[in-house]
Enzyme design. Structure first.
Site, PDB file in Angstrom:
ATOM      1  N   LYS A 208      18.244   1.917  71.316  1.00 53.63           N
ATOM      2  CA  LYS A 208      18.689   3.296  71.127  1.00 53.63           C
ATOM      3  C   LYS A 208      19.977   3.561  71.899  1.00 53.63           C
ATOM      4  CE  LYS A 208      14.729   4.680  72.663  1.00 53.63           C
ATOM      5  NZ  LYS A 208      13.441   5.304  73.004  1.00 53.63           N
TER       6      LYS A 208
ATOM      7  N   THR B  46      16.105  17.392  75.953  1.00 50.01           N
ATOM      8  CA  THR B  46      15.761  16.128  75.287  1.00 50.01           C
ATOM      9  C   THR B  46      14.487  15.517  75.862  1.00 50.01           C
ATOM     10  OG1 THR B  46      17.180  14.958  76.857  1.00 50.01           O
ATOM     11  CG2 THR B  46      18.168  15.599  74.745  1.00 50.01           C
TER      12      THR B  46
ATOM     13  N   GLY C 216      11.155  14.038  76.026  1.00 47.09           N
ATOM     14  CA  GLY C 216      10.238  13.489  75.027  1.00 47.09           C
ATOM     15  C   GLY C 216      10.881  12.887  73.787  1.00 47.09           C
ATOM     16  N   THR C 217      12.220  12.707  73.792  1.00 43.36           N
ATOM     17  CA  THR C 217      12.858  12.162  72.583  1.00 43.36           C
ATOM     18  C   THR C 217      12.389  10.737  72.286  1.00 43.36           C
ATOM     19  OG1 THR C 217      14.772  11.629  73.947  1.00 43.36           O
ATOM     20  CG2 THR C 217      14.981  13.537  72.516  1.00 43.36           C
ATOM     21  N   GLY C 218      12.223   9.919  73.324  1.00 47.07           N
ATOM     22  CA  GLY C 218      11.794   8.534  73.113  1.00 47.07           C
ATOM     23  C   GLY C 218      10.396   8.444  72.532  1.00 47.07           C
ATOM     24  N   CYS C 219       9.490   9.242  73.091  1.00 54.67           N
ATOM     25  CA  CYS C 219       8.098   9.272  72.600  1.00 54.67           C
ATOM     26  C   CYS C 219       8.081   9.726  71.141  1.00 54.67           C
ATOM     27  CB  CYS C 219       7.252  10.262  73.407  1.00 54.67           C
ATOM     28  SG  CYS C 219       7.327  10.047  75.186  1.00 54.67           S
TER      29      CYS C 219
END
Length: 269
Positions: free
Chosen positions: A173, A204, A206-209
């Site tokens: 990412k 942002t 929690g964007t990865g989850c």
């Protein structure tokens, strides 16, 4: 209805972890189930406490899910100890789980390490080779590859190394100021860029989850990996563009931006 299991930590503020995964999965049209690795006391300003479950209890949760409502895909998020990683690997092998998305949560966006060296070793040895796709951010890509990632070419080299070492696809990412919304999917000796639009939203959390859960949801529905990534990126762009602004730190996204009942529309009218 297709089904997905998330194995991750709970976020009491609802923006990341299990709570983000559940919201994302329902918004992406699959039935969501959970196996919780840890309870956290956290909010938009940081993590105030972590209470891990025992490996035995985590195994019980996974057994309960697989023996009743078998998941079509599995997303693995925060696992911070060797015992938990061993339990997950053992159970996923036992049940021959398919379509496994591993979000190797090791380094917070702030740069602080979230997991021990021992646990990183166990993750590399046991979970990464089982993955259909890994979704590391730039700092995690650096940890997994042992390389510095400063440019687009660095992303390609690091993703190639990780993919060839662990025999899985890697979605490296962008973000962290590098290529911002552009992600790189590397697998089978080939790569593809997924260009996103930069959305100027500081919230942002929690964007990865959310991205990894959206990919798992779309894999569960039978989409191929490229399409699953495309759909997941479109979903996360919508959730960010909704410009939800909650909390005093880096706030959560609006997971339900596209998912409003009639009552909501009537209230607005």
């Amino acid at each position: 209805m297709k089904t997905a299991l998330t194995i991750a930590g709970s976020d009491s503020s609802g923006g990341a972890g299990i709570q983000a995964d559940l919201k994302t999965m329902i918004a992406n049209g699959v039935y969501a189930m959970t196996a919780i690795t840890a309870l956290t006391a956290q909010n938009t300003t940081g993590v105030q406490g972590i209470f891990e479950v025992t490996p035995e209890f985590l195994e019980q949760q996974i057994d309960s899910v697989f023996t009743d409502i078998r998941p079509d895909a599995v997303k693995i998020g925060m696992v911070s100890s060797v015992g938990l990683i061993e339990s997950i690997a053992k159970k996923l092998k036992q049940y021959e789980a398919e379509k496994i998305v591993v979000d190797p949560v090791m380094v917070a966006t702030s740069g602080s390490r979230l997991i021990s060296e021992d646990a990183i070793g166990a993750l590399k040895e046991l979970l990464l080779p089982m993955a259909t796709v890994l979704t590391p951010n730039i700092p995690e890509t650096e940890v997994l590859s042992g390389m510095e990632v400063k440019t687009a070419d660095d992303m390609i080299a690091a993703a190639k190394y990780i993919s060839e070492t662990y025999h899985c696809a890697v979605l490296c990412k962008g973000g962290h100021q590098l290529n911002d919304a552009n992600d790189l999917l590397y697998r089978n000796g080939d790569y593809k860029w997924f260009n996103g639009k930069r959305i100027d939203n500081p919230n942002t959390h929690g964007t990865g989850c959310t991205l990894s859960s959206a990919i798992a949801s779309n894999l569960a529905k039978g989409y191929d990996l490229d399409t699953a990534v495309e759909r997941a990126k479109a979903y996360i762009s919508g959730a960010l563009a909704a410009m939800l602004d909650l909390g005093q730190g880096s706030g959560p996204m609006d997971h339900g931006f596209d998912f409003r009942g009639k009552g909501f529309a009537e209230e607005k009218a």
